[in-house]
Design a protein around this motif. Structure first.
Motif, PDB file in Angstrom:
ATOM      1  N   MET A   1     -33.647  23.029   7.452  1.00 35.98           N
ATOM      2  CA  MET A   1     -33.342  23.794   8.661  1.00 35.98           C
ATOM      3  C   MET A   1     -34.331  24.944   8.853  1.00 35.98           C
ATOM      4  SD  MET A   1     -29.163  23.903   8.670  1.00 35.98           S
ATOM      5  CE  MET A   1     -29.073  24.573  10.307  1.00 35.98           C
ATOM      6  N   VAL A   2     -34.819  25.502   7.726  1.00 32.21           N
ATOM      7  CA  VAL A   2     -35.835  26.548   7.825  1.00 32.21           C
ATOM      8  C   VAL A   2     -37.116  25.972   8.424  1.00 32.21           C
ATOM      9  CG1 VAL A   2     -37.327  28.095   6.504  1.00 32.21           C
ATOM     10  CG2 VAL A   2     -34.907  27.915   5.927  1.00 32.21           C
ATOM     11  N   ILE A   3     -37.511  24.786   7.953  1.00 30.01           N
ATOM     12  CA  ILE A   3     -38.709  24.126   8.494  1.00 30.01           C
ATOM     13  C   ILE A   3     -38.509  23.823   9.982  1.00 30.01           C
ATOM     14  CG2 ILE A   3     -40.123  22.032   8.364  1.00 30.01           C
ATOM     15  CD1 ILE A   3     -39.498  21.938   5.384  1.00 30.01           C
ATOM     16  N   PHE A   4     -37.322  23.363  10.331  1.00 28.55           N
ATOM     17  CA  PHE A   4     -37.010  23.081  11.739  1.00 28.55           C
ATOM     18  C   PHE A   4     -37.154  24.348  12.578  1.00 28.55           C
ATOM     19  CE2 PHE A   4     -34.081  22.642  15.320  1.00 28.55           C
ATOM     20  CZ  PHE A   4     -34.402  21.385  15.800  1.00 28.55           C
ATOM     21  N   GLY A   5     -36.640  25.469  12.057  1.00 27.04           N
ATOM     22  CA  GLY A   5     -36.743  26.731  12.776  1.00 27.04           C
ATOM     23  C   GLY A   5     -38.179  27.179  12.968  1.00 27.04           C
ATOM     24  N   ILE A   6     -39.018  26.994  11.943  1.00 30.63           N
ATOM     25  CA  ILE A   6     -40.431  27.374  12.046  1.00 30.63           C
ATOM     26  C   ILE A   6     -41.128  26.545  13.126  1.00 30.63           C
ATOM     27  CG2 ILE A   6     -42.641  27.377  10.818  1.00 30.63           C
ATOM     28  CD1 ILE A   6     -41.076  28.014   8.265  1.00 30.63           C
ATOM     29  N   ILE A   7     -40.823  25.250  13.157  1.00 31.49           N
ATOM     30  CA  ILE A   7     -41.410  24.378  14.183  1.00 31.49           C
ATOM     31  C   ILE A   7     -40.996  24.841  15.577  1.00 31.49           C
ATOM     32  CG2 ILE A   7     -41.408  22.024  15.122  1.00 31.49           C
ATOM     33  CD1 ILE A   7     -41.103  21.015  12.242  1.00 31.49           C
ATOM     34  N   GLN A   8     -39.718  25.216  15.719  1.00 28.93           N
ATOM     35  CA  GLN A   8     -39.232  25.658  17.027  1.00 28.93           C
ATOM     36  C   GLN A   8     -39.843  26.991  17.448  1.00 28.93           C
ATOM     37  OE1 GLN A   8     -37.759  23.814  18.994  1.00 28.93           O
ATOM     38  NE2 GLN A   8     -37.044  22.186  17.648  1.00 28.93           N
ATOM     39  N   ILE A   9     -40.116  27.862  16.494  1.00 32.47           N
ATOM     40  CA  ILE A   9     -40.775  29.130  16.827  1.00 32.47           C
ATOM     41  C   ILE A   9     -42.144  28.857  17.436  1.00 32.47           C
ATOM     42  CG2 ILE A   9     -41.882  31.164  15.804  1.00 32.47           C
ATOM     43  CD1 ILE A   9     -39.535  31.335  13.875  1.00 32.47           C
ATOM     44  N   ILE A  10     -42.864  27.897  16.852  1.00 32.59           N
ATOM     45  CA  ILE A  10     -44.196  27.554  17.368  1.00 32.59           C
ATOM     46  C   ILE A  10     -44.086  26.912  18.755  1.00 32.59           C
ATOM     47  CG2 ILE A  10     -46.247  26.133  16.977  1.00 32.59           C
ATOM     48  CD1 ILE A  10     -45.690  26.416  13.964  1.00 32.59           C
ATOM     49  N   LEU A  11     -43.190  25.921  18.904  1.00 36.88           N
ATOM     50  CA  LEU A  11     -43.054  25.223  20.185  1.00 36.88           C
ATOM     51  C   LEU A  11     -42.493  26.131  21.274  1.00 36.88           C
ATOM     52  CD1 LEU A  11     -41.678  21.736  19.029  1.00 36.88           C
ATOM     53  CD2 LEU A  11     -43.990  22.293  19.790  1.00 36.88           C
ATOM     54  N   ARG A 223     -38.775  35.209  21.982  1.00 37.52           N
ATOM     55  CA  ARG A 223     -38.473  33.819  21.640  1.00 37.52           C
ATOM     56  C   ARG A 223     -38.382  33.620  20.128  1.00 37.52           C
ATOM     57  NH1 ARG A 223     -41.496  29.833  26.032  1.00 37.52           N
ATOM     58  NH2 ARG A 223     -40.864  30.979  27.908  1.00 37.52           N
ATOM     59  N   THR A 224     -39.225  34.301  19.376  1.00 39.76           N
ATOM     60  CA  THR A 224     -39.154  34.205  17.915  1.00 39.76           C
ATOM     61  C   THR A 224     -37.830  34.756  17.408  1.00 39.76           C
ATOM     62  OG1 THR A 224     -41.563  34.406  17.720  1.00 39.76           O
ATOM     63  CG2 THR A 224     -40.251  34.872  15.750  1.00 39.76           C
ATOM     64  N   ALA A 225     -37.390  35.880  17.967  1.00 36.29           N
ATOM     65  CA  ALA A 225     -36.112  36.469  17.563  1.00 36.29           C
ATOM     66  C   ALA A 225     -34.949  35.542  17.899  1.00 36.29           C
ATOM     67  CB  ALA A 225     -35.928  37.826  18.249  1.00 36.29           C
ATOM     68  N   TYR A 226     -35.011  34.923  19.082  1.00 38.70           N
ATOM     69  CA  TYR A 226     -33.929  34.014  19.497  1.00 38.70           C
ATOM     70  C   TYR A 226     -33.829  32.815  18.548  1.00 38.70           C
ATOM     71  CZ  TYR A 226     -31.231  30.760  22.364  1.00 38.70           C
ATOM     72  OH  TYR A 226     -30.283  29.882  22.810  1.00 38.70           O
ATOM     73  N   VAL A 227     -34.959  32.174  18.271  1.00 42.97           N
ATOM     74  CA  VAL A 227     -34.954  30.994  17.398  1.00 42.97           C
ATOM     75  C   VAL A 227     -34.530  31.376  15.983  1.00 42.97           C
ATOM     76  CG1 VAL A 227     -36.375  29.176  16.378  1.00 42.97           C
ATOM     77  CG2 VAL A 227     -36.705  29.823  18.775  1.00 42.97           C
ATOM     78  N   THR A 228     -35.015  32.506  15.494  1.00 40.51           N
ATOM     79  CA  THR A 228     -34.646  32.953  14.144  1.00 40.51           C
ATOM     80  C   THR A 228     -33.149  33.198  14.052  1.00 40.51           C
ATOM     81  OG1 THR A 228     -36.815  34.000  13.859  1.00 40.51           O
ATOM     82  CG2 THR A 228     -35.049  34.702  12.379  1.00 40.51           C
ATOM     83  N   PHE A 229     -32.599  33.890  15.052  1.00 39.16           N
ATOM     84  CA  PHE A 229     -31.165  34.182  15.047  1.00 39.16           C
ATOM     85  C   PHE A 229     -30.332  32.905  15.090  1.00 39.16           C
ATOM     86  CE2 PHE A 229     -27.237  34.865  17.496  1.00 39.16           C
ATOM     87  CZ  PHE A 229     -26.599  35.776  16.673  1.00 39.16           C
ATOM     88  N   SER A 230     -30.695  31.972  15.984  1.00 37.93           N
ATOM     89  CA  SER A 230     -29.924  30.732  16.105  1.00 37.93           C
ATOM     90  C   SER A 230     -30.026  29.879  14.844  1.00 37.93           C
ATOM     91  CB  SER A 230     -30.389  29.933  17.331  1.00 37.93           C
ATOM     92  OG  SER A 230     -31.737  29.548  17.194  1.00 37.93           O
ATOM     93  N   VAL A 232     -30.575  30.992  11.658  1.00 36.11           N
ATOM     94  CA  VAL A 232     -29.789  31.636  10.602  1.00 36.11           C
ATOM     95  C   VAL A 232     -28.295  31.445  10.858  1.00 36.11           C
ATOM     96  CG1 VAL A 232     -29.187  33.849   9.535  1.00 36.11           C
ATOM     97  CG2 VAL A 232     -31.572  33.326  10.058  1.00 36.11           C
ATOM     98  N   LEU A 233     -27.888  31.559  12.114  1.00 32.35           N
ATOM     99  CA  LEU A 233     -26.477  31.372  12.466  1.00 32.35           C
ATOM    100  C   LEU A 233     -26.015  29.953  12.133  1.00 32.35           C
ATOM    101  CD1 LEU A 233     -24.144  32.953  13.865  1.00 32.35           C
ATOM    102  CD2 LEU A 233     -24.792  31.797  15.974  1.00 32.35           C
ATOM    103  N   ALA A 234     -26.865  28.968  12.424  1.00 34.15           N
ATOM    104  CA  ALA A 234     -26.524  27.574  12.120  1.00 34.15           C
ATOM    105  C   ALA A 234     -26.432  27.337  10.618  1.00 34.15           C
ATOM    106  CB  ALA A 234     -27.571  26.644  12.734  1.00 34.15           C
ATOM    107  N   MET A 235     -27.255  28.023   9.840  1.00 38.07           N
ATOM    108  CA  MET A 235     -27.220  27.877   8.389  1.00 38.07           C
ATOM    109  C   MET A 235     -26.003  28.554   7.768  1.00 38.07           C
ATOM    110  SD  MET A 235     -31.280  28.506   7.691  1.00 38.07           S
ATOM    111  CE  MET A 235     -31.154  28.415   5.906  1.00 38.07           C
ATOM    112  N   ILE A 236     -25.576  29.682   8.376  1.00 32.48           N
ATOM    113  CA  ILE A 236     -24.411  30.391   7.847  1.00 32.48           C
ATOM    114  C   ILE A 236     -23.127  29.640   8.154  1.00 32.48           C
ATOM    115  CG2 ILE A 236     -23.040  32.504   8.022  1.00 32.48           C
ATOM    116  CD1 ILE A 236     -25.595  34.020   8.582  1.00 32.48           C
ATOM    117  N   PHE A 237     -23.020  29.117   9.390  1.00 30.51           N
ATOM    118  CA  PHE A 237     -21.804  28.425   9.817  1.00 30.51           C
ATOM    119  C   PHE A 237     -22.115  26.950  10.074  1.00 30.51           C
ATOM    120  CE2 PHE A 237     -21.482  32.831  11.331  1.00 30.51           C
ATOM    121  CZ  PHE A 237     -20.344  33.230  10.637  1.00 30.51           C
ATOM    122  N   PRO A 238     -22.064  26.122   9.031  1.00 30.91           N
ATOM    123  CA  PRO A 238     -22.470  24.709   9.180  1.00 30.91           C
ATOM    124  C   PRO A 238     -21.341  23.800   9.658  1.00 30.91           C
ATOM    125  CG  PRO A 238     -21.993  25.169   6.889  1.00 30.91           C
ATOM    126  CD  PRO A 238     -21.720  26.445   7.634  1.00 30.91           C
TER     127      PRO A 238
END
Length: 316
Positions: A1-11, A223-230, A232-238
């Motif tokens: 999920m961290v890798i997914f988030g990094i990809i989304q930050i770039i896109l 956009r980086t803050a939005y993707v990072t927050f979403s 982390v939220l997905a990882m905390i509440f699976p």
């Protein structure tokens, strides 16, 4: 999920929908591919002589399933279905955004009507096939997801390829749903703080093999803050299924049913208490009831999951 988030930050740094046409096409192809693989594997399992326990009403009430739990699960499932069809936020971006992706000819309303009909019909066909063949192949022990719920183990390469397609599809789907949010916030901010250079400033950067790219510090930070927050939220509440159901319940009736119906009746000047008006109100009311039931089921599922909740531990 961290890798997914990094990809989304770039896109997410891609300015608008016009630049995402290739990504959207790839996501659609991936969706068609893994759905076809899932259906093919269930058909193969049935052809191999699988005879699981099934019934017309699903899992029977008994030791493993109480009537109350079955009721809540049914309501939550309604939310999952509603989420699958609540695509109204994307329609607005496609048809009427500042970065309009449709040409003026043929008329947009005709193009959108045809596209919506084809899209919904195709989706429904695959949903029904996956649901029916999946239950026929696994019965009451059917996994929540045919491909990621360990329903299939062989052939390994095909299952792995299908899961890779799911990941690629989710990469594109994330952008399709987030880009309208990005555009709304950035447009509102530009009007609110029109003289703020941090928000409105755009810098042209030459990127090798790409060309000129319009870079914005505000876009990068927001956009980086939005993707990072979403992420982390997905990882905390699976709680995937219950969250999807709750989002579907919250957005389905107001965005996909109520407002479109009200806009249509206003535009077409439908008379109050006419046959069309009554039918529309019945449809809207029925969908409202479905959304409320779905919300109740999803909330109950989230509350139940919290009893065994552990942060950053996948539960569903």
């Amino acid at each position: 999920m961290v890798i997914f988030g990094i990809i989304q930050i770039i896109l997410s740094q891609i300015p608008n929908f016009n630049k995402l046409s290739v990504l959207s096409l790839v996501a659609a192809v991936m969706s068609f591919t893994y759905s076809s693989i899932g259906i093919g594997l269930t058909v193969a399992k049935l052809a191999g002589g699988a005879h699981p326990q099934t019934s017309l009403t699903g899992i029977p009430v008994g030791k493993t399933m109480s009537s109350l739990d079955k009721m809540w699960n049914t309501f939550s499932a309604l939310g999952d279905i509603a989420f699958a069809y609540a695509f109204s936020i994307v329609l607005v971006e496609i048809q009427a955004s500042p970065y309009d992706t449709l040409k003026s000819s043929p008329p947009e309303n005709k193009v959108m009507k045809k596209a919506a009909f084809i899209g919904i019909s195709t989706s429904t066909m695959f949903y029904m096939l996956c649901g029916l063949t999946g239950y026929a192949a696994f019965g009451n022990n059917a996994p929540g997801n045919l491909l990621t719920g360990f329903g299939f183990f062989e052939p390994y390469w095909l299952v792995d390829f299908a899961n890779m397609c799911i990941v690629v599809h989710l990469v594109g789907a994330y952008q399709v749903f987030c880009q309208p949010i990005f555009a709304f916030v950035e447009g509102w901010s530009s009007k609110k703080w029109a003289n703020n250079r941090f928000i409105t400033g755009v810098h042209s950067i030459n990127i090798p093999f790409y060309g000129s790219f319009n870079f914005s510090f505000f876009r990068m930070v927001w956009r980086t803050a939005y993707v990072t927050f979403s992420t982390v939220l997905a990882m905390i509440f699976p709680f995937f299924n219950d969250f999807v159901g709750l989002l579907g319940a919250a957005s389905f009736w107001p965005l996909a049913v109520y407002f479109p119906i009200e806009m249509y009746m206003s535009q077409a000047k439908i008379r109050r208490f006419s046959l069309t008006w009554i039918c529309m109100q019945i449809l809207s009311g029925a969908c409202l009831v479905i959304s409320l039931l779905a919300a109740a089921g999803s909330v109950q599922g989230l509350v139940k999951s919290l009893h065994t909740f552990k942060p950053f531990k996948s539960l569903s």
